[in-house]
Each structure stands twice: as structure tokens, then as C-alpha cells.
Design a protein around this motif. Structure first.
Motif, PDB file in Angstrom:
ATOM      1  N   LYS A 176       8.243   8.339  -2.005  1.00  0.00           N
ATOM      2  CA  LYS A 176       7.798   7.086  -1.417  1.00  0.00           C
ATOM      3  C   LYS A 176       6.997   7.437  -0.167  1.00  0.00           C
ATOM      4  CE  LYS A 176       9.546   2.630   0.136  1.00  0.00           C
ATOM      5  NZ  LYS A 176      10.754   1.815   0.329  1.00  0.00           N
ATOM      6  N   ASP A 177       5.701   7.130  -0.230  1.00  0.00           N
ATOM      7  CA  ASP A 177       4.809   7.329   0.912  1.00  0.00           C
ATOM      8  C   ASP A 177       4.566   8.790   1.264  1.00  0.00           C
ATOM      9  OD1 ASP A 177       3.067   5.926   2.469  1.00  0.00           O
ATOM     10  OD2 ASP A 177       4.431   5.709   4.153  1.00  0.00           O
ATOM     11  N   LYS A 178       4.679   9.666   0.286  1.00  0.00           N
ATOM     12  CA  LYS A 178       4.358  11.082   0.506  1.00  0.00           C
ATOM     13  C   LYS A 178       4.117  11.711  -0.861  1.00  0.00           C
ATOM     14  CE  LYS A 178       5.792  15.336   2.549  1.00  0.00           C
ATOM     15  NZ  LYS A 178       6.851  16.201   2.974  1.00  0.00           N
ATOM     16  N   MET A 179       2.850  11.797  -1.255  1.00  0.00           N
ATOM     17  CA  MET A 179       2.550  12.335  -2.584  1.00  0.00           C
ATOM     18  C   MET A 179       2.848  13.831  -2.658  1.00  0.00           C
ATOM     19  SD  MET A 179      -0.872  10.364  -3.853  1.00  0.00           S
ATOM     20  CE  MET A 179      -0.738  10.948  -5.546  1.00  0.00           C
ATOM     21  N   ALA A 180       3.247  14.258  -3.832  1.00  0.00           N
ATOM     22  CA  ALA A 180       3.671  15.634  -4.054  1.00  0.00           C
ATOM     23  C   ALA A 180       2.577  16.667  -3.744  1.00  0.00           C
ATOM     24  CB  ALA A 180       4.149  15.807  -5.485  1.00  0.00           C
ATOM     25  N   PHE A 181       1.322  16.345  -4.003  1.00  0.00           N
ATOM     26  CA  PHE A 181       0.256  17.325  -3.821  1.00  0.00           C
ATOM     27  C   PHE A 181      -0.750  16.914  -2.742  1.00  0.00           C
ATOM     28  CE2 PHE A 181       1.892  18.036  -8.076  1.00  0.00           C
ATOM     29  CZ  PHE A 181       2.106  19.407  -8.054  1.00  0.00           C
ATOM     30  N   GLY A 182      -0.327  16.088  -1.830  1.00  0.00           N
ATOM     31  CA  GLY A 182      -1.203  15.670  -0.744  1.00  0.00           C
ATOM     32  C   GLY A 182      -1.705  14.252  -0.936  1.00  0.00           C
ATOM     33  N   TRP A 183      -2.293  13.729   0.108  1.00  0.00           N
ATOM     34  CA  TRP A 183      -2.772  12.345   0.092  1.00  0.00           C
ATOM     35  C   TRP A 183      -3.904  12.160  -0.912  1.00  0.00           C
ATOM     36  CZ3 TRP A 183       0.562   9.210   1.822  1.00  0.00           C
ATOM     37  CH2 TRP A 183       1.376   9.546   2.905  1.00  0.00           C
ATOM     38  N   PRO A 184      -4.102  10.951  -1.373  1.00  0.00           N
ATOM     39  CA  PRO A 184      -5.105  10.686  -2.405  1.00  0.00           C
ATOM     40  C   PRO A 184      -6.526  11.064  -2.003  1.00  0.00           C
ATOM     41  CG  PRO A 184      -3.699   8.770  -2.098  1.00  0.00           C
ATOM     42  CD  PRO A 184      -3.369   9.731  -1.000  1.00  0.00           C
TER      43      PRO A 184
ATOM     44  N   GLY B 159       0.780  -1.238   0.000  1.00  0.00           N
ATOM     45  CA  GLY B 159       0.000   0.000   0.000  1.00  0.00           C
ATOM     46  C   GLY B 159       0.802   1.272   0.000  1.00  0.00           C
ATOM     47  N   ILE B 160       2.115   1.186  -0.088  1.00  0.00           N
ATOM     48  CA  ILE B 160       2.956   2.378  -0.074  1.00  0.00           C
ATOM     49  C   ILE B 160       2.950   3.017  -1.461  1.00  0.00           C
ATOM     50  CG2 ILE B 160       5.316   3.237   0.192  1.00  0.00           C
ATOM     51  CD1 ILE B 160       5.649   1.115   2.389  1.00  0.00           C
ATOM     52  N   ILE B 161       2.637   4.294  -1.486  1.00  0.00           N
ATOM     53  CA  ILE B 161       2.475   5.037  -2.742  1.00  0.00           C
ATOM     54  C   ILE B 161       3.820   5.516  -3.263  1.00  0.00           C
ATOM     55  CG2 ILE B 161       1.450   7.087  -3.789  1.00  0.00           C
ATOM     56  CD1 ILE B 161      -0.711   6.880  -1.526  1.00  0.00           C
ATOM     57  N   ARG B 162       4.015   5.350  -4.573  1.00  0.00           N
ATOM     58  CA  ARG B 162       5.171   5.896  -5.284  1.00  0.00           C
ATOM     59  C   ARG B 162       4.625   6.856  -6.338  1.00  0.00           C
ATOM     60  NH1 ARG B 162       9.912   3.010  -4.682  1.00  0.00           N
ATOM     61  NH2 ARG B 162      10.738   5.089  -5.157  1.00  0.00           N
ATOM     62  N   ASP B 163       5.202   8.060  -6.409  1.00  0.00           N
ATOM     63  CA  ASP B 163       4.747   9.007  -7.424  1.00  0.00           C
ATOM     64  C   ASP B 163       5.911   9.823  -7.955  1.00  0.00           C
ATOM     65  OD1 ASP B 163       4.684  10.440  -4.829  1.00  0.00           O
ATOM     66  OD2 ASP B 163       3.863  12.106  -5.997  1.00  0.00           O
ATOM     67  N   PHE B 164       5.831  10.114  -9.243  1.00  0.00           N
ATOM     68  CA  PHE B 164       6.822  10.930  -9.932  1.00  0.00           C
ATOM     69  C   PHE B 164       6.460  12.378  -9.638  1.00  0.00           C
ATOM     70  CE2 PHE B 164       8.449  12.342 -14.359  1.00  0.00           C
ATOM     71  CZ  PHE B 164       9.730  12.571 -13.880  1.00  0.00           C
ATOM     72  N   ALA B 165       7.208  12.979  -8.695  1.00  0.00           N
ATOM     73  CA  ALA B 165       6.842  14.284  -8.164  1.00  0.00           C
ATOM     74  C   ALA B 165       7.503  15.452  -8.870  1.00  0.00           C
ATOM     75  CB  ALA B 165       7.178  14.332  -6.675  1.00  0.00           C
ATOM     76  N   GLY B 166       8.539  15.194  -9.613  1.00  0.00           N
ATOM     77  CA  GLY B 166       9.248  16.258 -10.297  1.00  0.00           C
ATOM     78  C   GLY B 166      10.532  15.709 -10.883  1.00  0.00           C
TER      79      GLY B 166
END
Length: 176
Positions: A67-75, A54-61
Motif C-alpha cells: 500500500k503506497d509503496k510499489m515493489a519496483f519503484g514509483w510509477p 490515489g494510493i497505489i496497491r500492488d501485488f508485490a510477491g
């Protein structure tokens, strides 16, 4: 006699339940609004993909995959997929998410061509999700808009309130 489960051995079964309060979204694609951009176009937002735990990965920049901290806030929305449709099942899912994250940690971010949606599409293509390797940002945006579920009422508010306020102001100003 009172039941006490502390004496029971820990279960070897993994917990794949979505838990928005703990920000855990196993096998999910997640989405959150981008300030200003989503206020004008509520179908455009920031996307990430979560591992089996369940750990979120996102391309933030540029060169940043969080890893586990989205660039624009939680889903505010999520779309849970089936790990059985990934090549290699659970391990294949996690390997693809990690490989896509490694690849994107070496890339420049481009809002229109190589962005957070592209990162998620790369992970799905690497795992051949649903026997497909033609995932792209448009297809993902479409699927998230129509198949995504809100994390709750707060997700609906966070997504739609700024847009509705913006539209109301535009309409009000056009009447004057």
C-alpha cells in the motif's frame, strides 16, 4: 486588498488530479519497469492499481500486497480510468481494489500465471469496469502499452534507457 483563502471553508470536493510528485494516481493503473526483465522486454513491467485517493496497491510477491509503496519503484507510466464506468462508481472502485488486494494477500505469486497484472485484472473484474469481467494480464499489458502516459521525461528515461543500452551492447558485441 490581498486575497486570503485561509478564511474559506474546506472544499468537500475530492481532488482526483494525478500528482506524480506526490505519487498520487486516482483511478489509475500504474506501471514501472522490473530490473533486467524490462531491460530485455520493455513492454513487460510491474503493475498496480490506485484507489480514488490515489494510493497505489500492488501485488508485490507471495502473500504481499503493498500500500503506497510499489515493489519496483514509483510509477513511470499510468493509465487513468473513469470511475463512472465502475459498478458502484467511486465506492465501487475502492471496494473492488480493496477486495482484490485482500484476495491477493493470501496468494502465492507466479510470474507467468498469477501476478501483479492478475491482481489489477481481478479488481477491474470485481467492479465490472466498462461492463466487462474479462480483464486479464495480456489485455492490461496491451492497454498500458498503448494508452498509458509517462509521468514525465524521467519516466521515459527510466523505462527506455536500460533497454537501449542493452540493445546497443548486444549489437556492439555481435559486430566484434
Amino acid at each position: 486588498m490581498m486575497y486570503d483563502d485561509t478564511s474559506l471553508p474546506a472544499s468537500p470536493v475530492l481532488d482526483f488530479q494525478i500528482n506524480p510528485l506526490r505519487h498520487r494516481f486516482p483511478f489509475c493503473i500504474v506501471w514501472t519497469p522490473i530490473p533486467i526483465l524490462t531491460y530485455l522486454f520493455p513492454f513487460i513491467g510491474h503493475m498496480g492499481i490506485a484507489t480514488s485517493d490515489g494510493i497505489i496497491r500492488d501485488f508485490a510477491g507471495a502473500y504481499i500486497v503493498t500500500k503506497d509503496k510499489m515493489a519496483f519503484g514509483w510509477p513511470t507510466k499510468y493509465w487513468q480510468l473513469q470511475c463512472t464506468k465502475a459498478k458502484g462508481k467511486i465506492q465501487g472502485w475502492d471496494d473492488a481494489v480493496n477486495e482484490a488486494s485482500e484476495l491477493y494477500s493470501e496468494r502465492i505469486h507466479n510470474l507467468l500465471r498469477d501476478n501483479c497484472h492478475s491482481h489489477v485484472a481481478k479488481a477491474l473484474n470485481l467492479m465490472s469496469y466498462d461492463n466487462s469481467t474479462d480483464w486479464n494480464m495480456v489485455k492490461l499489458a496491451f492497454h498500458m502499452f498503448f494508452y498509458g502516459k509517462y509521468v514525465g521525461f524521467s519516466g521515459i528515461l527510466k523505462t527506455w534507457t536500460p533497454f537501449l543500452v542493452t540493445i546497443t551492447i548486444i549489437i556492439f558485441l555481435s559486430i566484434l
